[in-house]
Design a protein around this motif. Structure first.
Motif, PDB file in Angstrom:
ATOM      1  N   LEU A   1       0.845  -1.042  -0.199  1.00 27.25           N
ATOM      2  CA  LEU A   1       0.142   0.017  -0.078  1.00 27.25           C
ATOM      3  C   LEU A   1       0.877   1.338  -0.110  1.00 27.25           C
ATOM      4  CD1 LEU A   1      -3.108   0.526   0.146  1.00 27.25           C
ATOM      5  CD2 LEU A   1      -2.995   0.814   2.499  1.00 27.25           C
ATOM      6  N   SER A   2       2.094   1.461   0.775  1.00 22.23           N
ATOM      7  CA  SER A   2       2.868   2.274   0.982  1.00 22.23           C
ATOM      8  C   SER A   2       3.454   2.431  -0.707  1.00 22.23           C
ATOM      9  CB  SER A   2       3.935   2.139   1.865  1.00 22.23           C
ATOM     10  OG  SER A   2       5.152   2.920   1.387  1.00 22.23           O
ATOM     11  N   HIS A   3       3.717   1.377  -1.322  1.00 23.15           N
ATOM     12  CA  HIS A   3       4.425   1.689  -2.829  1.00 23.15           C
ATOM     13  C   HIS A   3       3.310   2.206  -3.648  1.00 23.15           C
ATOM     14  CE1 HIS A   3       8.261   0.031  -1.537  1.00 23.15           C
ATOM     15  NE2 HIS A   3       7.864  -1.067  -1.297  1.00 23.15           N
ATOM     16  N   ALA A   4       2.010   1.775  -3.422  1.00 18.47           N
ATOM     17  CA  ALA A   4       0.989   2.344  -4.160  1.00 18.47           C
ATOM     18  C   ALA A   4       0.727   3.853  -4.021  1.00 18.47           C
ATOM     19  CB  ALA A   4      -0.378   1.442  -4.160  1.00 18.47           C
ATOM     20  N   VAL A   5       1.029   4.203  -2.846  1.00 22.35           N
ATOM     21  CA  VAL A   5       0.714   5.497  -2.626  1.00 22.35           C
ATOM     22  C   VAL A   5       2.172   6.304  -3.215  1.00 22.35           C
ATOM     23  CG1 VAL A   5       0.675   7.465  -0.799  1.00 22.35           C
ATOM     24  CG2 VAL A   5      -0.626   5.441  -0.473  1.00 22.35           C
TER      25      VAL A   5
ATOM     26  N   THR B   1      11.740  10.720   0.598  1.00 16.77           N
ATOM     27  CA  THR B   1      11.332  10.743   2.010  1.00 16.77           C
ATOM     28  C   THR B   1      10.332   9.876   2.537  1.00 16.77           C
ATOM     29  OG1 THR B   1      11.987  13.375   1.811  1.00 16.77           O
ATOM     30  CG2 THR B   1      10.821  12.495   3.927  1.00 16.77           C
ATOM     31  N   ALA B   2       9.281   9.669   1.582  1.00 22.42           N
ATOM     32  CA  ALA B   2       8.159   8.681   2.116  1.00 22.42           C
ATOM     33  C   ALA B   2       8.793   7.076   1.966  1.00 22.42           C
ATOM     34  CB  ALA B   2       7.161   8.838   1.180  1.00 22.42           C
TER      35      ALA B   2
ATOM     36  N   LEU C   1      10.406   2.286   4.978  1.00 22.63           N
ATOM     37  CA  LEU C   1      11.634   1.478   5.303  1.00 22.63           C
ATOM     38  C   LEU C   1      11.696   1.253   6.632  1.00 22.63           C
ATOM     39  CD1 LEU C   1      13.854  -0.608   4.247  1.00 22.63           C
ATOM     40  CD2 LEU C   1      15.099   1.484   4.235  1.00 22.63           C
ATOM     41  N   ALA C   2      11.876   2.416   7.506  1.00 21.19           N
ATOM     42  CA  ALA C   2      12.159   2.164   8.867  1.00 21.19           C
ATOM     43  C   ALA C   2      10.744   1.881   9.713  1.00 21.19           C
ATOM     44  CB  ALA C   2      12.429   3.847   9.380  1.00 21.19           C
ATOM     45  N   THR C   3       9.787   2.201   9.074  1.00 22.15           N
ATOM     46  CA  THR C   3       8.585   1.702   9.695  1.00 22.15           C
ATOM     47  C   THR C   3       8.307   0.390   9.647  1.00 22.15           C
ATOM     48  OG1 THR C   3       7.498   3.869   9.505  1.00 22.15           O
ATOM     49  CG2 THR C   3       6.176   2.078   9.982  1.00 22.15           C
ATOM     50  N   THR C   4       8.531  -0.184   8.401  1.00 24.75           N
ATOM     51  CA  THR C   4       8.475  -1.598   7.758  1.00 24.75           C
ATOM     52  C   THR C   4       9.565  -2.515   8.937  1.00 24.75           C
ATOM     53  OG1 THR C   4       7.663  -1.040   5.844  1.00 24.75           O
ATOM     54  CG2 THR C   4       8.444  -3.184   6.307  1.00 24.75           C
TER      55      THR C   4
END
Length: 138
Positions: A36-40, A102-103, A108-111
């Motif tokens: 979902l992050s990659h889609a955004v 930046t996102a 990456l850090a959150t994952t």
């Protein structure tokens, strides 16, 4: 055709990410959040990438011939770099790429943090199934 294919790819990624987030396994939820992050990120880049045709980089030759770096003509509605004596062109906004970069780093850090938490949950309780964990926690 490219915009249609990109829109279809983004919508498929959103669908896959949402489907995986709604699963019972924590690992699948983590993969779903990543997709979902990659889609955004793709959506944000696709919005900014097709707004212009040139990159906003002014070479040394252009600066030397006009003796200026760039001029914004706010009166004429030109908000992109424009050299003296040249025609205004549409530039791709570099802010979009900076925001997506930046996102990506934050994602990456959150994952990584969520994967560590899932590993600790698996070590402690022996399962990553959310329904079983709810029963264990009471």
């Amino acid at each position: 055709m490219n915009n249609t294919l990109l829109s279809l790819t983004i919508s498929i990624l959103f669908g896959i990410g949402t489907f995986l987030i709604l699963r019972r396994d924590i690992v699948k939820v983590i993969i779903g959040l990543s997709i979902l992050s990659h889609a955004v990120n793709l959506l944000i880049v696709s919005v900014g990438a097709f707004s212009g045709k040139d990159v906003p980089i002014i070479t040394h030759d252009e600066v030397a011939s006009t003796n200026t770096i760039f001029i914004d003509s706010l009166i004429n509605g030109i908000f992109a770099p424009m050299l003296n004596g040249t025609n205004p062109t549409q530039y791709v906004d570099p802010l979009v790429q900076a925001l997506v970069l930046t996102a990506i780093v934050i994602s990456l850090a959150t994952t990584a943090m969520i994967i560590i938490l899932a590993y600790r949950i698996h070590e402690e309780y022996g399962t990553t199934d959310i329904q079983k964990l709810k029963r264990l926690w009471g």
